[in-house]
Design an enzyme around this catalytic site. Structure first.
Site, PDB file in Angstrom:
ATOM      1  N   LYS A 213     -20.647 -20.091 -10.832  1.00  0.00           N
ATOM      2  CA  LYS A 213     -19.765 -20.084 -11.996  1.00  0.00           C
ATOM      3  C   LYS A 213     -18.339 -19.680 -11.589  1.00  0.00           C
ATOM      4  O   LYS A 213     -17.366 -20.265 -12.070  1.00  0.00           O
ATOM      5  CB  LYS A 213     -20.322 -19.083 -13.011  1.00  0.00           C
TER       6      LYS A 213
ATOM      7  N   ASN B 178     -32.654 -29.800 -18.546  1.00  0.00           N
ATOM      8  CA  ASN B 178     -32.211 -30.177 -17.218  1.00  0.00           C
ATOM      9  C   ASN B 178     -33.262 -29.769 -16.207  1.00  0.00           C
ATOM     10  O   ASN B 178     -33.769 -28.660 -16.284  1.00  0.00           O
ATOM     11  CB  ASN B 178     -30.885 -29.474 -16.894  1.00  0.00           C
TER      12      ASN B 178
ATOM     13  N   ALA C  64     -29.912 -18.828 -27.381  1.00  0.00           N
ATOM     14  CA  ALA C  64     -28.466 -18.633 -27.294  1.00  0.00           C
ATOM     15  C   ALA C  64     -27.709 -19.893 -27.703  1.00  0.00           C
ATOM     16  O   ALA C  64     -26.838 -19.862 -28.588  1.00  0.00           O
ATOM     17  CB  ALA C  64     -28.087 -18.233 -25.865  1.00  0.00           C
TER      18      ALA C  64
ATOM     19  N   GLU D  82     -23.283 -14.370 -18.965  1.00  0.00           N
ATOM     20  CA  GLU D  82     -24.009 -15.543 -18.463  1.00  0.00           C
ATOM     21  C   GLU D  82     -25.498 -15.244 -18.318  1.00  0.00           C
ATOM     22  O   GLU D  82     -25.860 -14.168 -17.844  1.00  0.00           O
ATOM     23  CB  GLU D  82     -23.434 -15.915 -17.088  1.00  0.00           C
TER      24      GLU D  82
ATOM     25  N   TYR E 186       0.865  -1.175   0.000  1.00  0.00           N
ATOM     26  CA  TYR E 186       0.000   0.000   0.000  1.00  0.00           C
ATOM     27  C   TYR E 186       0.901   1.224   0.000  1.00  0.00           C
ATOM     28  O   TYR E 186       1.861   1.290  -0.765  1.00  0.00           O
ATOM     29  CB  TYR E 186      -0.977  -0.082   1.198  1.00  0.00           C
TER      30      TYR E 186
END
Lengths: 388, 388
Positions: A92, A295, A195, A134, A37
């Site tokens: 993710k 799914n 998509a 996403e 720093y």
């Protein structure tokens, strides 16, 4: 509520999310403070001010991906808004870390206006080495990804498109070997023009497939339809192409799903609700290849599909063989593009990723066309394929 | 290049930044995948869609602060742009973690347009439990912070303002005890009307100081000046107030720094380059209190100040006594507001933080008015002060 939903709630609450930050530099002494720093940190700041590329030397940009969503298409559930997407984005990021050793951080964006979303992402992009988009709804996702790819100097990938497409292509490469098929005359039908469907279609065409018919909830995509959005309009030029020459030709397929499936070698079902009947499977070419990716319940169960004549079936489920799971692709892809300082993820790189995944299976069989989603050796092989 | 600059460059390069992400949930089995990602993760998503507050139960929002800059005022260096600010932001995140056990992530914003900056921060804010603004130039920083505080439902703090103000007030509280001063008749001069100077001024007034004169590079702030920005204009109503009644009154201080310093009890120097001369110190009240916060070289060295009559001197330097270091405040403040689910950091909370810091020193002495910046017990004491 099923057990895994209950367990998921409990563990999310216990950990209050699934990701945390960690200091690489620990601060125990005045000397630590002075280099990490003030005052020492001024020097890397000055170096970066002189040459922005030095961010890759001195900051986490070199290792870090933003996982970004507006929550407009969360999993298979739909538009629940950006806040509700956070558990998926954190998940993710965990997969990025666990499978690719990539640092990833979730960013949820509180607008679903395309221009404002793009501007927001561009404004925060310089802190990251790559962007994984996403759970963004189609067709907005196409413009968002294309614009960000064009306007940013870091790799951008909408995983719902390309992650899925890469893994499907990998599975298909091995399925072709097993069934002795040739890319040139293989006939493919894709049900779902969101998509994933659009990206799979484009990647298969790039790989050399000549004959693809796309189907949405209204029927096959063909130039005679007046209800097509610009993306589907574009698809009329590259799929079901017999219709371009002569809509009355029997090779031009106008109609419902059943008409499109008949005689086809490969069936890929993504994004559209519904069931794949045994009759449809029976109408396909012998030894057909099916990817039924809904799914948690596939559009057809593998045993029924096989009984009706399919030779190879992939699903999204981990408890069936041949699981199509994006985790096979994205950790290695971003690990590679970060390591090799790539500014784009090109079509060539996507194909190389699929080929690397396919080659990872040394002796493909009907029940083994794709690596196990939990195999932590996969990402490095995919990363290496990003090199040239 | 001095040693600590060279060492800082080397270590930044070695680690490629100072912060990383870490999975709390490790993924080794199908069961792990199923709760942390698909399909289990759908359930916390649905819960958050029903009630956005559930983000605090199920996501890292409960633990995480964004450290955000546009790079317009990096350390004492100036406007080097957002990219160059990254090493400071990462360093801040490391301090958050090391001292407050708060997860923090750096966000650099590629615009210095106030409206666009605000919009960008608002668009990504919902993923975080708090926002620490950093190294944003004055007077832009005042509008940016005020707007974000008003328009967001999470705590927002510009640390260059309030972190510094809180630590200075803490030091001053102990310095008052040692020198036997009374808040009511203590006379203060602040040199520097940037982020820190303005915030210190406001906090001291809130705490009960009645007489403050502010000085910028042109001289004292008073209503007769025609060159004041809106923030300095506002200050003419609350500082140097004798001028409001009658500019010709000798209590109205119009002139250079030397005129403002004469007879004052407390001198606080922030943000304006220059040196504090021994003559100026001699002109102050006996047993004066000085905060000379330029880094790395204070506006006057402590031994010279003391020789000239000052009793207590604080600096920004770790190798002198009484270091004013923001790390004493921000880790504990955000740790507290996250723990107690505060939506704002109020003036009261800032004063409580300063009082907690002051009380941390059981027996204040001239050379011990503030806790050691490396003391990792401080943050919890400050956090507890955020409770009520």
């Amino acid at each position: 509520m099923t057990d895994h939903y209950q367990k998921s709630l409990e563990l999310h609450k216990k950990y209050r999310g699934k990701l945390r930050t960690e200091a690489i530099a620990h601060i125990e002494s005045r000397d630590d403070l002075s280099w990490a720093y003030s005052p020492g940190v001024a020097e890397p700041c000055r170096e970066i001010a002189k040459d922005p590329e030095k961010m890759y030397d001195y900051t986490l940009k070199s290792r870090t991906v933003a996982v970004i969503s507006d929550g407009s298409a969360i999993l298979g559930i739909g538009n629940l808004g950006h806040r509700a997407s956070m558990p998926v984005m954190e998940g993710k990021c965990v997969l990025f870390k666990e499978f690719g050793d990539v640092d990833a951080f979730p960013i949820i964006v509180g607008t679903q206006d395309v221009e404002e979303f793009i501007k927001t992402v561009k404004n925060i992009a310089d802190g990251f080495g790559g962007i994984n988009l996403e759970d963004i709804s189609a067709p907005r996702c196409f413009e968002i990804e294309e614009r960000l790819k064009a306007e940013l100097d870091i790799p951008v990938m909408h995983d719902d498109q390309h992650g899925t497409a890469i893994v499907v292509l990998a599975g298909l490469i091995n399925a072709m070997k097993i069934t002795g098929r040739n890319i040139e005359n293989m006939r493919v039908v894709i049900n779902g023009v969101g998509a994933a469907g659009v990206a799979i279609c484009k990647l298969l065409l790039l790989y050399g497939v000549k004959d693809i018919v796309m189907v949405d909830s209204v029927g096959t995509i063909h130039p005679g339809r007046k209800d097509l959005n610009p993306v589907k309009e574009m698809l009329t030029n590259i799929t079901n192409t017999a219709c371009l020459l002569d809509p009355s030709n029997s090779a031009c397929i106008i109609g419902w799903l059943a008409a499109a499936v008949s005689g086809r070698d490969v069936f890929i079902w993504v994004s559209v609700a519904g069931a794949l009947t045994e009759d449809m499977v029976r109408s396909m070419a012998p030894d057909s290849i099916i990817f039924a990716l809904a799914n948690p319940t596939p559009e057809i169960m593998p045993d029924l599909a096989k009984a009706a004549g399919a030779r190879i079936i992939g699903t999204g489920r981990s408890d069936f063989p041949n699981q199509v799971n994006n985790v096979l692709a994205f950790p290695g892809i971003f690990r590679g593009v970060l390591r090799y300082h790539k500014k784009q993820i090109t079509d060539d790189m996507k194909i190389r990723a699929a080929e690397a995944l396919a080659s990872y299976i040394q002796n493909p069989t009907e029940d083994n066309i794709l690596p196990d989603a939990l195999d932590k050796g996969v990402a490095e092989v995919v990363a290496l394929a990003m090199k040239d």
